[in-house]
Design an enzyme around this catalytic site. Structure first.
Site, PDB file in Angstrom:
ATOM      1  N   SER A 144       0.882  -1.183   0.000  1.00 42.39           N
ATOM      2  CA  SER A 144       0.000   0.000   0.000  1.00 42.39           C
ATOM      3  C   SER A 144       0.909   1.218   0.000  1.00 42.39           C
ATOM      4  CB  SER A 144      -0.851  -0.016   1.280  1.00 42.39           C
ATOM      5  OG  SER A 144      -1.494   1.222   1.469  1.00 42.39           O
ATOM      6  N   TYR A 157      -1.689  -0.841  10.466  1.00 43.20           N
ATOM      7  CA  TYR A 157      -1.814  -1.186   9.036  1.00 43.20           C
ATOM      8  C   TYR A 157      -0.564  -0.732   8.278  1.00 43.20           C
ATOM      9  CZ  TYR A 157      -3.893  -1.254   4.331  1.00 43.20           C
ATOM     10  OH  TYR A 157      -4.159  -1.485   2.996  1.00 43.20           O
TER      11      TYR A 157
HETATM   12  N1  NAD Z   1      -8.914  -0.518  -1.191  1.00 42.64           N
HETATM   13  C1  NAD Z   1      -7.876   0.273  -0.974  1.00 42.64           C
HETATM   14  O1  NAD Z   1      -7.989   1.501  -0.978  1.00 42.64           O
HETATM   15  C2  NAD Z   1      -6.505  -0.327  -0.726  1.00 42.64           C
HETATM   16  C3  NAD Z   1      -5.394   0.528  -0.746  1.00 42.64           C
HETATM   17  C4  NAD Z   1      -4.125   0.010  -0.548  1.00 42.64           C
HETATM   18  C5  NAD Z   1      -3.969  -1.345  -0.329  1.00 42.64           C
HETATM   19  N2  NAD Z   1      -5.057  -2.165  -0.295  1.00 42.64           N
HETATM   20  C6  NAD Z   1      -4.810  -3.592  -0.071  1.00 42.64           C
HETATM   21  O2  NAD Z   1      -5.348  -4.324  -1.159  1.00 42.64           O
HETATM   22  C7  NAD Z   1      -5.653  -5.651  -0.731  1.00 42.64           C
HETATM   23  C8  NAD Z   1      -7.053  -5.998  -1.194  1.00 42.64           C
HETATM   24  O3  NAD Z   1      -7.953  -5.118  -0.562  1.00 42.64           O
HETATM   25  P1  NAD Z   1      -9.369  -4.705  -1.167  1.00 42.64           P
HETATM   26  O4  NAD Z   1      -9.449  -3.242  -1.115  1.00 42.64           O
HETATM   27  O5  NAD Z   1      -9.611  -5.427  -2.449  1.00 42.64           O
HETATM   28  O6  NAD Z   1     -10.256  -5.240   0.048  1.00 42.64           O
HETATM   29  P2  NAD Z   1     -11.525  -6.188   0.148  1.00 42.64           P
HETATM   30  O7  NAD Z   1     -11.907  -6.154   1.586  1.00 42.64           O
HETATM   31  O8  NAD Z   1     -12.521  -5.825  -0.905  1.00 42.64           O
HETATM   32  O9  NAD Z   1     -10.907  -7.620  -0.222  1.00 42.64           O
HETATM   33  C9  NAD Z   1     -10.014  -8.286   0.628  1.00 42.64           C
HETATM   34  C10 NAD Z   1     -10.274  -9.770   0.513  1.00 42.64           C
HETATM   35  O10 NAD Z   1      -9.350 -10.471   1.383  1.00 42.64           O
HETATM   36  C11 NAD Z   1     -10.075 -11.498   2.024  1.00 42.64           C
HETATM   37  N3  NAD Z   1      -9.431 -11.886   3.278  1.00 42.64           N
HETATM   38  C12 NAD Z   1      -9.377 -11.166   4.436  1.00 42.64           C
HETATM   39  N4  NAD Z   1      -8.750 -11.881   5.376  1.00 42.64           N
HETATM   40  C13 NAD Z   1      -8.404 -13.082   4.813  1.00 42.64           C
HETATM   41  C14 NAD Z   1      -7.741 -14.234   5.294  1.00 42.64           C
HETATM   42  N5  NAD Z   1      -7.322 -14.332   6.573  1.00 42.64           N
HETATM   43  N6  NAD Z   1      -7.546 -15.266   4.442  1.00 42.64           N
HETATM   44  C15 NAD Z   1      -7.994 -15.198   3.173  1.00 42.64           C
HETATM   45  N7  NAD Z   1      -8.628 -14.134   2.657  1.00 42.64           N
HETATM   46  C16 NAD Z   1      -8.830 -13.087   3.475  1.00 42.64           C
HETATM   47  C17 NAD Z   1     -11.457 -10.935   2.241  1.00 42.64           C
HETATM   48  O11 NAD Z   1     -12.417 -11.960   2.476  1.00 42.64           O
HETATM   49  C18 NAD Z   1     -11.690 -10.165   0.951  1.00 42.64           C
HETATM   50  O12 NAD Z   1     -12.297 -10.957  -0.044  1.00 42.64           O
HETATM   51  C19 NAD Z   1      -5.444  -5.666   0.776  1.00 42.64           C
HETATM   52  O13 NAD Z   1      -4.189  -6.242   1.073  1.00 42.64           O
HETATM   53  C20 NAD Z   1      -5.465  -4.190   1.145  1.00 42.64           C
HETATM   54  O14 NAD Z   1      -4.743  -3.942   2.330  1.00 42.64           O
HETATM   55  C21 NAD Z   1      -6.325  -1.688  -0.506  1.00 42.64           C
END
Ligand code: NAD
Length: 253
Positions: A144, A157
């Site tokens: 991130s 985080y």
């Molecule tokens: N959305 C943003 O703005 C953003 C920004 C920077 C980084 N991220 C990172 O991107 C990645 C994806 O996030 P997203 O925004 O698509 O979120 P999201 O919540 O839509 O998807 C995350 C997925 O991970 C799964 N998950 C959570 N814990 C788990 C576990 N223990 N085992 C298996 N699966 C698990 C959830 O069920 C979900 O389907 C994450 O690592 C998040 O930190 C997101």
């Protein structure tokens, strides 16, 4: 569809939603067989249905990335069904904290570090031997922009995402001569459920989120998926150990 990827095998954790689902669909559109892993079975099966409906190939495997037995079982299924693993996108992650550092709880710390750091480490630990045995591969981990600098009111985080970059860089150097590349993608704010959960309580936060990106908007999941596919592709053959910000210019300020 490119010849680079056709017939190869990709694994996506956190593939039930958001960035993971979009990347699983993008891999499938390039002709890869895709293993979708997630805690959320309904969402994960939904991703596979979308892949199959568009003429692609994929399976769902239920997996909690914080449990080594689950991760071992995930990779055993991958090899059992498709015979190999060419690309892994270790993307499952959580963001649950709200307050300043002194307001965080031990339970929040353990939960965030468990998924975001231990989960990525466990996945890499069991993916790398497969890639070594078959003579190469590429891994992309989701960090991130919070892994590149401060993230006020998200300190645990932020620490977890800095750790993802540490795992990424160290593994990249360790396995560079073995034809395994390891990179991280660093999204800024992307329009996913994670974003909506964080911002729905206060619409002013959404305006603030758009304004913190020089391009004037938050990102789309497809814009992260295309960066992940680039990092996996032969076009990135000389790129390893990098933390690529895909952030609408946010970290350039
Ligand atoms: N959305 C943003 O703005 C953003 C920004 C920077 C980084 N991220 C990172 O991107 C990645 C994806 O996030 P997203 O925004 O698509 O979120 P999201 O919540 O839509 O998807 C995350 C997925 O991970 C799964 N998950 C959570 N814990 C788990 C576990 N223990 N085992 C298996 N699966 C698990 C959830 O069920 C979900 O389907 C994450 O690592 C998040 O930190 C997101």
């Amino acid at each position: 569809m490119s010849m680079t990827f056709f017939g190869q095998v990709a694994l996506v954790t956190g593939g039930a939603a958001g960035i993971g689902r979009a990347t699983a669909l993008a891999f499938a559109a390039e002709g890869l067989k895709v293993v979708v892993a997630d805690l959320d079975s309904a969402g994960g099966e939904g991703t596979v249905e979308l892949i199959l409906a568009s003429g692609g190939e994929g399976i769902f495997v239920a997996c909690n990335v914080t449990r080594e037995a689950d991760v071992q079982q995930l990779l055993a299924r991958t090899v059992g069904v498709y015979g190999r693993l060419d690309y892994a996108f270790n993307n499952a992650g959580i963001e649950i904290e709200q307050g300043r550092l002194a307001e965080g709880s031990e339970a929040e710390f353990d939960a965030i570090m468990g998924v975001n750091v231990k989960g990525v480490w466990l996945c890499m630990k069991h993916q790398l031997p497969l890639m070594l045995a078959q003579g190469g591969g590429a891994i992309v981990n989701t960090a991130s922009v919070a892994g590149l600098g401060a993230a006020p009111k998200m300190s645990i985080y932020s620490a977890s995402k800095h750790a993802v970059i540490g795992l990424t860089k160290s593994a990249a150097v360790e396995y560079a001569k073995k034809k395994i590349r390891v990179n991280a993608v660093c999204p800024a704010v992307i329009d996913t459920d994670m974003f909506r959960r964080a911002y729905e309580a206060d619409p002013r936060k959404a305006e603030f989120a758009a304004a913190m990106h020089p391009v004037g908007r938050i990102g789309k999941v497809e814009e992260i998926a295309s960066a992940v596919l680039y990092l996996c592709s032969d076009g990135a053959a000389f790129t390893t150990g990098q933390a690529l910000a895909v952030d609408g210019g946010a970290t350039a300020i």
